[in-house]
Design an enzyme around this catalytic site. Structure first.
Site, PDB file in Angstrom:
ATOM      1  CG  ASP A   1     -15.111   4.118  78.089  1.00  0.00           C
ATOM      2  OD1 ASP A   1     -15.590   4.470  76.998  1.00  0.00           O
ATOM      3  OD2 ASP A   1     -14.714   4.940  78.944  1.00  0.00           O
TER       4      ASP A   1
ATOM      5  CB  SER B   1     -12.074   5.014  76.887  1.00  0.00           C
ATOM      6  OG  SER B   1     -12.292   3.676  77.226  1.00  0.00           O
TER       7      SER B   1
ATOM      8  NE  ARG C   1     -12.745  15.135  69.350  1.00  0.00           N
ATOM      9  CZ  ARG C   1     -13.530  14.417  68.589  1.00  0.00           C
ATOM     10  NH1 ARG C   1     -13.161  14.108  67.374  1.00  0.00           N
ATOM     11  NH2 ARG C   1     -14.699  13.995  69.042  1.00  0.00           N
TER      12      ARG C   1
HETATM   13  C1  BGC Z   1     -13.924   9.705  74.981  1.00  0.00           C
HETATM   14  C2  BGC Z   1     -14.797   8.481  74.740  1.00  0.00           C
HETATM   15  C3  BGC Z   1     -15.042   7.767  76.053  1.00  0.00           C
HETATM   16  C4  BGC Z   1     -15.546   8.732  77.113  1.00  0.00           C
HETATM   17  C5  BGC Z   1     -15.741   8.064  78.449  1.00  0.00           C
HETATM   18  C6  BGC Z   1     -14.502  10.570  76.072  1.00  0.00           C
HETATM   19  O1  BGC Z   1     -13.639  11.630  76.338  1.00  0.00           O
HETATM   20  O2  BGC Z   1     -13.817  10.466  73.788  1.00  0.00           O
HETATM   21  O3  BGC Z   1     -14.187   7.608  73.808  1.00  0.00           O
HETATM   22  O4  BGC Z   1     -15.977   6.749  75.838  1.00  0.00           O
HETATM   23  O5  BGC Z   1     -14.647   9.801  77.253  1.00  0.00           O
HETATM   24  O6  BGC Z   1     -14.573   7.497  78.920  1.00  0.00           O
END
Ligand code: BGC
Length: 482
Positions: A202, A149, A164
Protein backbone atom coordinates in the site's frame (compact mmCIF):
# COMPACT_ATOMS: atom_id res chain seq x y z
CA UNK A 1 -20.87 21.47 35.56
CA UNK A 2 -18.85 24.65 36.03
CA UNK A 3 -15.17 24.83 35.22
CA UNK A 4 -14.09 25.50 38.80
CA UNK A 5 -15.51 22.37 40.32
CA UNK A 6 -14.23 20.30 37.42
CA UNK A 7 -10.70 21.58 37.89
CA UNK A 8 -10.94 20.89 41.63
CA UNK A 9 -12.13 17.39 41.05
CA UNK A 10 -9.22 16.62 38.76
CA UNK A 11 -6.74 17.42 41.54
CA UNK A 12 -7.34 13.93 42.83
CA UNK A 13 -5.49 12.20 39.99
CA UNK A 14 -2.82 14.78 39.20
CA UNK A 15 -0.05 12.48 40.43
CA UNK A 16 -1.17 9.72 38.06
CA UNK A 17 -1.45 12.19 35.19
CA UNK A 18 2.04 13.43 35.86
CA UNK A 19 3.41 9.92 35.87
CA UNK A 20 1.74 9.15 32.55
CA UNK A 21 3.12 12.38 31.10
CA UNK A 22 6.58 11.26 32.12
CA UNK A 23 6.09 7.88 30.48
CA UNK A 24 4.52 8.96 27.20
CA UNK A 25 6.13 12.31 26.41
CA UNK A 26 8.90 12.16 23.83
CA UNK A 27 11.10 15.26 24.01
CA UNK A 28 12.86 16.83 21.05
CA UNK A 29 16.26 15.39 21.93
CA UNK A 30 14.84 11.89 22.04
CA UNK A 31 13.10 12.41 18.68
CA UNK A 32 16.44 13.44 17.20
CA UNK A 33 18.22 10.44 18.68
CA UNK A 34 15.54 8.09 17.31
CA UNK A 35 15.76 9.73 13.87
CA UNK A 36 19.54 9.37 13.69
CA UNK A 37 19.34 5.72 14.63
CA UNK A 38 16.55 5.32 12.06
CA UNK A 39 18.78 6.68 9.26
CA UNK A 40 21.42 4.06 10.11
CA UNK A 41 18.83 1.32 10.21
CA UNK A 42 17.45 2.31 6.79
CA UNK A 43 20.97 2.00 5.42
CA UNK A 44 21.55 -1.32 7.16
CA UNK A 45 18.37 -2.67 5.61
CA UNK A 46 19.71 -1.88 2.14
CA UNK A 47 23.03 -3.62 2.80
CA UNK A 48 23.87 -7.18 1.81
CA UNK A 49 23.92 -8.27 5.44
CA UNK A 50 20.57 -6.58 6.15
CA UNK A 51 19.13 -5.27 9.38
CA UNK A 52 15.83 -5.37 11.17
CA UNK A 53 14.05 -3.03 8.74
CA UNK A 54 13.49 -5.20 5.62
CA UNK A 55 13.83 -2.37 2.99
CA UNK A 56 12.22 -4.51 0.31
CA UNK A 57 12.90 -3.60 -3.34
CA UNK A 58 9.55 -3.42 -5.13
CA UNK A 59 10.62 -3.44 -8.80
CA UNK A 60 8.81 -0.18 -9.36
CA UNK A 61 11.56 1.49 -11.34
CA UNK A 62 10.23 4.93 -12.20
CA UNK A 63 7.85 7.62 -11.11
CA UNK A 64 4.76 8.02 -13.27
CA UNK A 65 4.82 10.77 -15.88
CA UNK A 66 1.11 11.57 -15.65
CA UNK A 67 0.66 10.27 -19.22
CA UNK A 68 0.06 6.58 -18.38
CA UNK A 69 -3.06 5.13 -19.99
CA UNK A 70 -5.08 1.90 -19.97
CA UNK A 71 -7.65 -0.04 -17.98
CA UNK A 72 -6.60 -2.09 -14.98
CA UNK A 73 -8.09 -3.96 -12.09
CA UNK A 74 -6.85 -3.38 -8.58
CA UNK A 75 -7.41 -5.56 -5.56
CA UNK A 76 -6.71 -4.32 -2.05
CA UNK A 77 -6.54 -6.90 0.69
CA UNK A 78 -6.65 -4.53 3.62
CA UNK A 79 -7.32 -5.28 7.25
CA UNK A 80 -11.00 -4.45 7.35
CA UNK A 81 -12.24 -4.61 3.77
CA UNK A 82 -11.47 -6.13 0.45
CA UNK A 83 -11.72 -3.54 -2.25
CA UNK A 84 -11.85 -4.27 -5.95
CA UNK A 85 -11.52 -1.41 -8.44
CA UNK A 86 -11.40 -0.92 -12.13
CA UNK A 87 -9.29 2.07 -13.02
CA UNK A 88 -9.02 3.72 -16.38
CA UNK A 89 -6.05 6.03 -16.73
CA UNK A 90 -7.33 8.49 -19.29
CA UNK A 91 -5.58 10.47 -22.02
CA UNK A 92 -5.89 13.60 -19.89
CA UNK A 93 -2.70 14.16 -17.88
CA UNK A 94 -2.93 12.82 -14.30
CA UNK A 95 -6.60 11.89 -14.65
CA UNK A 96 -8.45 8.65 -14.11
CA UNK A 97 -11.90 7.09 -13.85
CA UNK A 98 -12.63 4.54 -11.18
CA UNK A 99 -15.40 2.12 -10.32
CA UNK A 100 -15.12 0.14 -7.14
CA UNK A 101 -16.82 -2.31 -4.81
CA UNK A 102 -16.06 -3.11 -1.22
CA UNK A 103 -16.46 -6.54 0.37
CA UNK A 104 -16.28 -7.19 4.06
CA UNK A 105 -13.21 -9.10 5.19
CA UNK A 106 -14.76 -11.63 7.57
CA UNK A 107 -12.96 -11.50 10.92
CA UNK A 108 -12.67 -15.30 11.06
CA UNK A 109 -10.73 -15.37 7.77
CA UNK A 110 -7.88 -13.43 9.39
CA UNK A 111 -6.97 -16.34 11.59
CA UNK A 112 -8.48 -19.14 9.50
CA UNK A 113 -7.19 -21.37 6.71
CA UNK A 114 -5.18 -20.05 3.77
CA UNK A 115 -7.39 -21.77 1.16
CA UNK A 116 -10.50 -20.10 2.52
CA UNK A 117 -8.85 -16.69 2.29
CA UNK A 118 -7.81 -17.12 -1.36
CA UNK A 119 -11.14 -18.60 -2.34
CA UNK A 120 -13.01 -15.74 -0.75
CA UNK A 121 -10.83 -13.23 -2.61
CA UNK A 122 -11.34 -15.06 -5.93
CA UNK A 123 -15.11 -15.05 -5.35
CA UNK A 124 -15.13 -11.30 -4.73
CA UNK A 125 -13.12 -10.67 -7.90
CA UNK A 126 -15.43 -12.89 -9.93
CA UNK A 127 -18.48 -11.11 -8.58
CA UNK A 128 -16.97 -7.74 -9.48
CA UNK A 129 -16.12 -8.80 -13.03
CA UNK A 130 -19.51 -10.38 -13.63
CA UNK A 131 -21.24 -7.24 -12.42
CA UNK A 132 -19.20 -4.91 -14.59
CA UNK A 133 -18.37 -7.03 -17.63
CA UNK A 134 -21.15 -9.60 -17.91
CA UNK A 135 -20.20 -12.92 -19.48
CA UNK A 136 -16.64 -13.74 -18.37
CA UNK A 137 -16.19 -16.41 -21.06
CA UNK A 138 -16.29 -13.73 -23.76
CA UNK A 139 -13.80 -11.29 -22.34
CA UNK A 140 -10.03 -10.79 -22.52
CA UNK A 141 -8.08 -11.29 -19.34
CA UNK A 142 -7.51 -8.08 -17.43
CA UNK A 143 -4.21 -6.99 -15.85
CA UNK A 144 -4.40 -6.72 -12.08
CA UNK A 145 -2.36 -4.86 -9.48
CA UNK A 146 -2.73 -6.68 -6.17
CA UNK A 147 -2.13 -4.59 -3.05
CA UNK A 148 -0.94 -7.02 -0.42
CA UNK A 149 0.02 -4.82 2.51
CA UNK A 150 2.19 -7.12 4.56
CA UNK A 151 5.96 -7.47 4.51
CA UNK A 152 6.80 -9.54 1.44
CA UNK A 153 10.20 -10.13 -0.12
CA UNK A 154 9.91 -9.54 -3.82
CA UNK A 155 12.55 -11.05 -6.04
CA UNK A 156 10.11 -10.17 -8.79
CA UNK A 157 7.24 -7.73 -9.10
CA UNK A 158 4.89 -10.64 -9.78
CA UNK A 159 6.03 -12.60 -6.75
CA UNK A 160 5.91 -12.01 -3.01
CA UNK A 161 7.16 -14.19 -0.20
CA UNK A 162 5.34 -13.24 2.98
CA UNK A 163 7.93 -12.57 5.67
CA UNK A 164 5.41 -12.54 8.49
CA UNK A 165 1.84 -11.57 9.10
CA UNK A 166 1.28 -8.19 10.71
CA UNK A 167 -1.80 -6.25 11.90
CA UNK A 168 -3.31 -9.18 13.79
CA UNK A 169 -3.48 -11.60 10.85
CA UNK A 170 -2.41 -15.13 11.65
CA UNK A 171 -3.19 -17.61 8.86
CA UNK A 172 -1.19 -20.81 8.91
CA UNK A 173 0.81 -21.96 5.92
CA UNK A 174 1.44 -18.56 4.33
CA UNK A 175 4.45 -17.14 6.16
CA UNK A 176 7.64 -17.91 4.27
CA UNK A 177 5.61 -18.79 1.16
CA UNK A 178 5.09 -17.08 -2.17
CA UNK A 179 1.52 -15.82 -2.04
CA UNK A 180 1.17 -15.37 -5.81
CA UNK A 181 0.78 -19.05 -6.85
CA UNK A 182 -1.79 -19.50 -4.06
CA UNK A 183 -3.74 -16.53 -5.34
CA UNK A 184 -3.41 -17.57 -8.99
CA UNK A 185 -4.49 -21.13 -8.24
CA UNK A 186 -7.68 -19.83 -6.63
CA UNK A 187 -8.34 -17.61 -9.68
CA UNK A 188 -7.72 -20.51 -12.07
CA UNK A 189 -9.97 -22.86 -10.10
CA UNK A 190 -12.85 -20.44 -10.56
CA UNK A 191 -11.93 -19.34 -14.08
CA UNK A 192 -11.51 -15.66 -13.13
CA UNK A 193 -10.13 -13.90 -16.25
CA UNK A 194 -7.29 -12.00 -14.59
CA UNK A 195 -3.52 -11.96 -14.98
CA UNK A 196 -1.48 -10.65 -12.12
CA UNK A 197 0.85 -7.92 -13.30
CA UNK A 198 2.20 -6.55 -10.04
CA UNK A 199 2.09 -7.36 -6.37
CA UNK A 200 2.36 -4.12 -4.48
CA UNK A 201 2.47 -2.73 -0.98
CA UNK A 202 0.00 0.00 0.00
CA UNK A 203 2.86 2.42 0.70
CA UNK A 204 4.36 1.98 -2.77
CA UNK A 205 0.91 2.47 -4.27
CA UNK A 206 0.50 5.62 -2.18
CA UNK A 207 3.88 6.96 -3.32
CA UNK A 208 3.15 6.36 -7.01
CA UNK A 209 -0.47 7.54 -6.93
CA UNK A 210 0.56 10.73 -5.15
CA UNK A 211 3.45 11.39 -7.51
CA UNK A 212 1.01 11.00 -10.44
CA UNK A 213 -0.68 14.26 -9.51
CA UNK A 214 2.10 16.05 -7.58
CA UNK A 215 5.73 15.77 -8.65
CA UNK A 216 6.94 17.04 -5.26
CA UNK A 217 5.76 13.78 -3.65
CA UNK A 218 8.81 11.76 -2.61
CA UNK A 219 7.53 9.46 0.14
CA UNK A 220 4.35 7.43 0.55
CA UNK A 221 3.21 6.62 4.09
CA UNK A 222 0.42 4.67 5.68
CA UNK A 223 -0.68 5.58 9.21
CA UNK A 224 -3.60 3.22 9.64
CA UNK A 225 -4.17 -0.18 11.21
CA UNK A 226 -0.48 -0.69 10.44
CA UNK A 227 2.25 1.82 9.74
CA UNK A 228 4.88 1.92 7.00
CA UNK A 229 6.51 3.99 4.23
CA UNK A 230 7.97 3.68 0.76
CA UNK A 231 10.31 5.99 -1.15
CA UNK A 232 12.38 6.01 -4.32
CA UNK A 233 16.00 4.95 -3.87
CA UNK A 234 18.84 4.87 -6.41
CA UNK A 235 20.04 1.35 -7.19
CA UNK A 236 23.61 2.58 -6.56
CA UNK A 237 22.65 3.03 -2.89
CA UNK A 238 21.22 -0.49 -2.58
CA UNK A 239 24.21 -2.80 -2.07
CA UNK A 240 21.94 -5.84 -1.91
CA UNK A 241 20.95 -5.17 -5.55
CA UNK A 242 24.54 -4.81 -6.83
CA UNK A 243 24.07 -8.03 -8.84
CA UNK A 244 21.54 -6.26 -11.07
CA UNK A 245 24.39 -4.41 -12.66
CA UNK A 246 22.31 -1.38 -13.55
CA UNK A 247 23.55 2.22 -13.63
CA UNK A 248 23.75 3.64 -10.09
CA UNK A 249 21.11 6.29 -10.73
CA UNK A 250 18.44 3.76 -11.79
CA UNK A 251 15.45 4.33 -9.49
CA UNK A 252 13.91 1.58 -7.36
CA UNK A 253 11.00 2.10 -4.99
CA UNK A 254 11.72 0.63 -1.58
CA UNK A 255 9.00 -0.67 0.71
CA UNK A 256 10.74 0.07 4.01
CA UNK A 257 8.54 -2.04 6.32
CA UNK A 258 9.61 0.41 8.98
CA UNK A 259 7.16 -1.09 11.47
CA UNK A 260 10.10 -3.36 12.33
CA UNK A 261 12.28 -0.41 13.34
CA UNK A 262 14.03 -0.97 16.68
CA UNK A 263 12.93 -4.56 17.17
CA UNK A 264 16.14 -4.68 19.25
CA UNK A 265 14.63 -2.09 21.64
CA UNK A 266 17.64 0.21 21.59
CA UNK A 267 16.08 3.66 21.28
CA UNK A 268 12.29 3.65 21.42
CA UNK A 269 10.95 4.82 24.79
CA UNK A 270 8.84 1.73 25.50
CA UNK A 271 6.59 1.69 28.53
CA UNK A 272 5.41 -1.36 30.46
CA UNK A 273 2.20 -1.09 28.40
CA UNK A 274 4.13 -1.40 25.14
CA UNK A 275 5.87 -4.45 26.51
CA UNK A 276 2.53 -6.06 27.37
CA UNK A 277 1.13 -5.33 23.90
CA UNK A 278 4.16 -6.99 22.37
CA UNK A 279 4.17 -10.02 24.67
CA UNK A 280 0.51 -10.68 24.07
CA UNK A 281 0.57 -10.18 20.30
CA UNK A 282 0.67 -13.10 17.85
CA UNK A 283 4.27 -12.12 16.93
CA UNK A 284 6.20 -10.96 20.01
CA UNK A 285 9.47 -9.22 19.23
CA UNK A 286 8.24 -8.04 15.80
CA UNK A 287 7.02 -4.62 14.62
CA UNK A 288 8.30 -2.71 17.66
CA UNK A 289 7.81 0.72 16.05
CA UNK A 290 4.41 -0.15 14.58
CA UNK A 291 3.13 -1.34 17.94
CA UNK A 292 3.70 2.14 19.42
CA UNK A 293 2.09 4.01 16.53
CA UNK A 294 -0.45 2.12 14.52
CA UNK A 295 -4.22 2.30 14.86
CA UNK A 296 -4.52 -1.35 15.77
CA UNK A 297 -2.68 -0.72 19.04
CA UNK A 298 -3.66 2.79 20.20
CA UNK A 299 -6.94 1.76 21.82
CA UNK A 300 -5.28 -1.26 23.40
CA UNK A 301 -2.52 0.88 24.91
CA UNK A 302 -5.16 3.12 26.41
CA UNK A 303 -7.08 0.14 27.77
CA UNK A 304 -3.96 -1.28 29.41
CA UNK A 305 -3.26 2.04 31.14
CA UNK A 306 -6.84 2.21 32.44
CA UNK A 307 -6.85 -1.36 33.75
CA UNK A 308 -3.48 -0.80 35.41
CA UNK A 309 -4.69 2.36 37.13
CA UNK A 310 -7.73 0.48 38.36
CA UNK A 311 -5.87 -2.54 39.66
CA UNK A 312 -2.43 -1.50 40.72
CA UNK A 313 -2.17 2.09 41.77
CA UNK A 314 -3.15 3.79 44.93
CA UNK A 315 -5.61 5.85 42.88
CA UNK A 316 -7.81 2.86 41.98
CA UNK A 317 -9.76 4.58 39.26
CA UNK A 318 -13.32 3.37 38.62
CA UNK A 319 -13.19 2.05 42.15
CA UNK A 320 -15.95 -0.39 43.08
CA UNK A 321 -17.18 -0.66 39.47
CA UNK A 322 -17.47 -3.67 37.26
CA UNK A 323 -14.73 -3.19 34.67
CA UNK A 324 -15.14 -6.58 33.00
CA UNK A 325 -15.83 -5.00 29.61
CA UNK A 326 -12.67 -2.92 29.90
CA UNK A 327 -10.73 -6.08 30.71
CA UNK A 328 -11.39 -7.59 27.29
CA UNK A 329 -8.26 -7.22 25.09
CA UNK A 330 -8.64 -5.13 21.96
CA UNK A 331 -12.12 -4.05 22.95
CA UNK A 332 -11.30 -0.40 22.15
CA UNK A 333 -10.05 0.71 18.77
CA UNK A 334 -8.41 3.98 17.86
CA UNK A 335 -11.78 5.55 17.02
CA UNK A 336 -12.55 5.38 20.76
CA UNK A 337 -9.52 7.55 21.47
CA UNK A 338 -10.44 9.86 18.58
CA UNK A 339 -13.86 10.35 20.11
CA UNK A 340 -12.33 11.20 23.50
CA UNK A 341 -9.95 13.70 21.95
CA UNK A 342 -12.79 15.23 19.97
CA UNK A 343 -15.08 15.75 22.96
CA UNK A 344 -15.72 19.50 22.73
CA UNK A 345 -17.20 19.94 26.18
CA UNK A 346 -15.30 21.32 29.13
CA UNK A 347 -16.93 18.78 31.44
CA UNK A 348 -16.15 15.94 28.99
CA UNK A 349 -19.76 14.83 28.94
CA UNK A 350 -19.34 12.97 25.63
CA UNK A 351 -16.48 10.99 27.09
CA UNK A 352 -18.58 10.23 30.14
CA UNK A 353 -21.37 8.94 27.87
CA UNK A 354 -18.90 6.91 25.86
CA UNK A 355 -17.59 5.18 28.97
CA UNK A 356 -21.11 4.51 30.06
CA UNK A 357 -22.42 3.07 26.78
CA UNK A 358 -19.34 1.21 25.61
CA UNK A 359 -17.87 -0.01 28.89
CA UNK A 360 -20.63 0.28 31.48
CA UNK A 361 -18.37 2.50 33.57
CA UNK A 362 -19.46 5.71 35.30
CA UNK A 363 -16.40 7.95 35.24
CA UNK A 364 -16.20 10.85 37.68
CA UNK A 365 -14.76 14.24 36.69
CA UNK A 366 -11.25 13.46 37.92
CA UNK A 367 -11.28 10.19 36.02
CA UNK A 368 -12.56 11.89 32.90
CA UNK A 369 -9.71 14.36 33.08
CA UNK A 370 -7.25 11.48 33.33
CA UNK A 371 -8.94 9.67 30.44
CA UNK A 372 -8.66 12.71 28.18
CA UNK A 373 -5.03 13.32 29.07
CA UNK A 374 -4.15 9.67 28.50
CA UNK A 375 -5.73 9.74 25.03
CA UNK A 376 -3.81 12.94 24.22
CA UNK A 377 -0.55 11.42 25.40
CA UNK A 378 -0.98 8.22 23.40
CA UNK A 379 -2.10 10.06 20.26
CA UNK A 380 0.66 12.64 20.54
CA UNK A 381 3.36 10.03 21.07
CA UNK A 382 2.17 8.14 17.99
CA UNK A 383 2.31 11.26 15.81
CA UNK A 384 5.70 12.35 17.11
CA UNK A 385 7.31 8.94 16.69
CA UNK A 386 5.85 8.66 13.18
CA UNK A 387 7.60 11.90 12.27
CA UNK A 388 10.95 10.28 13.11
CA UNK A 389 10.49 7.83 10.24
CA UNK A 390 9.63 10.57 7.77
CA UNK A 391 12.53 12.73 8.96
CA UNK A 392 14.90 9.75 8.67
CA UNK A 393 14.03 9.09 5.02
CA UNK A 394 14.38 12.81 4.22
CA UNK A 395 17.74 12.96 5.97
CA UNK A 396 18.97 9.85 4.23
CA UNK A 397 17.95 11.20 0.82
CA UNK A 398 19.04 14.75 1.54
CA UNK A 399 15.53 16.10 0.95
CA UNK A 400 15.19 19.49 2.58
CA UNK A 401 11.93 20.27 0.82
CA UNK A 402 9.31 17.83 -0.50
CA UNK A 403 5.80 16.48 -0.10
CA UNK A 404 4.97 13.25 1.67
CA UNK A 405 1.72 11.49 0.70
CA UNK A 406 -0.01 9.88 3.66
CA UNK A 407 -3.08 7.71 3.97
CA UNK A 408 -4.72 5.49 6.56
CA UNK A 409 -7.36 5.82 9.24
CA UNK A 410 -5.07 7.36 11.85
CA UNK A 411 -3.75 10.00 9.46
CA UNK A 412 -7.19 10.81 8.07
CA UNK A 413 -9.33 10.59 11.17
CA UNK A 414 -7.31 10.87 14.37
CA UNK A 415 -7.65 14.43 15.71
CA UNK A 416 -4.51 16.58 15.61
CA UNK A 417 -2.37 13.75 14.21
CA UNK A 418 -1.21 15.90 11.28
CA UNK A 419 -0.45 19.00 13.35
CA UNK A 420 1.40 16.99 15.98
CA UNK A 421 3.45 15.21 13.33
CA UNK A 422 4.28 18.51 11.64
CA UNK A 423 5.36 20.02 14.96
CA UNK A 424 7.64 17.04 15.62
CA UNK A 425 9.21 17.34 12.14
CA UNK A 426 9.89 21.01 12.88
CA UNK A 427 11.67 20.07 16.12
CA UNK A 428 13.67 17.22 14.59
CA UNK A 429 14.78 19.21 11.57
CA UNK A 430 15.32 22.50 13.45
CA UNK A 431 13.02 24.61 11.30
CA UNK A 432 12.50 28.14 12.58
CA UNK A 433 9.02 28.99 13.83
CA UNK A 434 6.64 30.10 11.07
CA UNK A 435 6.14 33.80 10.65
CA UNK A 436 2.87 33.32 8.77
CA UNK A 437 0.62 30.41 9.82
CA UNK A 438 -0.36 29.86 6.17
CA UNK A 439 3.24 29.30 5.13
CA UNK A 440 4.01 25.75 3.89
CA UNK A 441 6.49 23.71 5.90
CA UNK A 442 9.61 22.71 3.96
CA UNK A 443 8.48 19.09 4.24
CA UNK A 444 4.70 18.72 4.23
CA UNK A 445 2.84 15.51 5.01
CA UNK A 446 -0.31 15.70 2.89
CA UNK A 447 -3.32 13.50 2.20
CA UNK A 448 -2.32 11.03 -0.51
CA UNK A 449 -4.07 9.89 -3.65
CA UNK A 450 -5.67 6.46 -3.61
CA UNK A 451 -2.67 4.15 -3.46
CA UNK A 452 -4.26 0.74 -3.54
CA UNK A 453 -6.57 1.69 -6.42
CA UNK A 454 -4.97 4.27 -8.68
CA UNK A 455 -1.49 3.46 -7.38
CA UNK A 456 -1.87 -0.25 -8.11
CA UNK A 457 -3.17 0.52 -11.62
CA UNK A 458 -0.28 2.91 -12.28
CA UNK A 459 2.26 0.36 -11.13
CA UNK A 460 0.70 -2.24 -13.42
CA UNK A 461 0.89 0.33 -16.26
CA UNK A 462 4.50 1.29 -15.50
CA UNK A 463 5.49 -2.36 -15.39
CA UNK A 464 3.83 -3.19 -18.72
CA UNK A 465 5.48 -0.15 -20.24
CA UNK A 466 8.99 -0.96 -19.11
CA UNK A 467 8.66 -4.60 -20.19
CA UNK A 468 7.63 -3.34 -23.62
CA UNK A 469 10.75 -1.20 -23.64
CA UNK A 470 12.86 -4.25 -22.81
CA UNK A 471 13.53 -3.65 -19.10
CA UNK A 472 12.94 -7.16 -17.77
CA UNK A 473 14.41 -6.65 -14.29
CA UNK A 474 12.33 -8.40 -11.67
CA UNK A 475 9.87 -9.97 -14.13
CA UNK A 476 9.15 -13.60 -13.34
CA UNK A 477 6.36 -14.31 -15.85
CA UNK A 478 6.98 -12.33 -19.06
CA UNK A 479 3.99 -14.13 -20.59
CA UNK A 480 1.68 -12.14 -18.31
CA UNK A 481 2.88 -8.89 -19.80
CA UNK A 482 1.65 -9.18 -23.37
C1 BGC B 1 2.56 -3.96 7.02
C2 BGC B 1 3.00 -3.11 5.83
C3 BGC B 1 1.91 -2.10 5.50
C4 BGC B 1 1.49 -1.33 6.74
C5 BGC B 1 0.37 -0.36 6.46
C6 BGC B 1 2.13 -3.09 8.17
O1 BGC B 1 1.65 -3.88 9.21
O2 BGC B 1 3.63 -4.79 7.43
O3 BGC B 1 3.27 -3.92 4.71
O4 BGC B 1 2.40 -1.23 4.52
O5 BGC B 1 1.09 -2.22 7.75
O6 BGC B 1 -0.75 -1.00 5.96
Amino acid sequence: MCLGSFADASQGLSKEIEQLEGLFTVETQKLKQITDHFVNELEKGLSVKGGSIPMNPTWVMSYPTGYETGTFLALDMGGTNLRVCQITLTDQKSEFDIIQSKYRMPEELKTGQADELWEYIADCLMQFIETHHGDVSKMDTLPLGFTFSYPATQNYIDEGVLQRWTKGFDIAGVEGENVVPMFEAALAAKGVPIKLTALINDTTGTLIASAYTDTKMKIGCIFGTGCNAAYMEDCGSIPKLAHLDVSPDTPMAINCEWGAFDNEHLVLPRTQYDVTIDNESPRPGQQAFEKMIAGLYLGELFRLVMVDLHDNHSAHIFSGQDISKLRRPYTLDSSFLSAIEEDPFENLSETRDLFHTKLGIEANPAELELVRRTAELIGTRAARLSACGVAAICKKKGYTSCHVGADGSVFNKYPHFKARGAQALREILDWPEKTDPKEEDPIEILAAEDGSGVGAALIAALTLKRVKEGNMHGILHPENFH
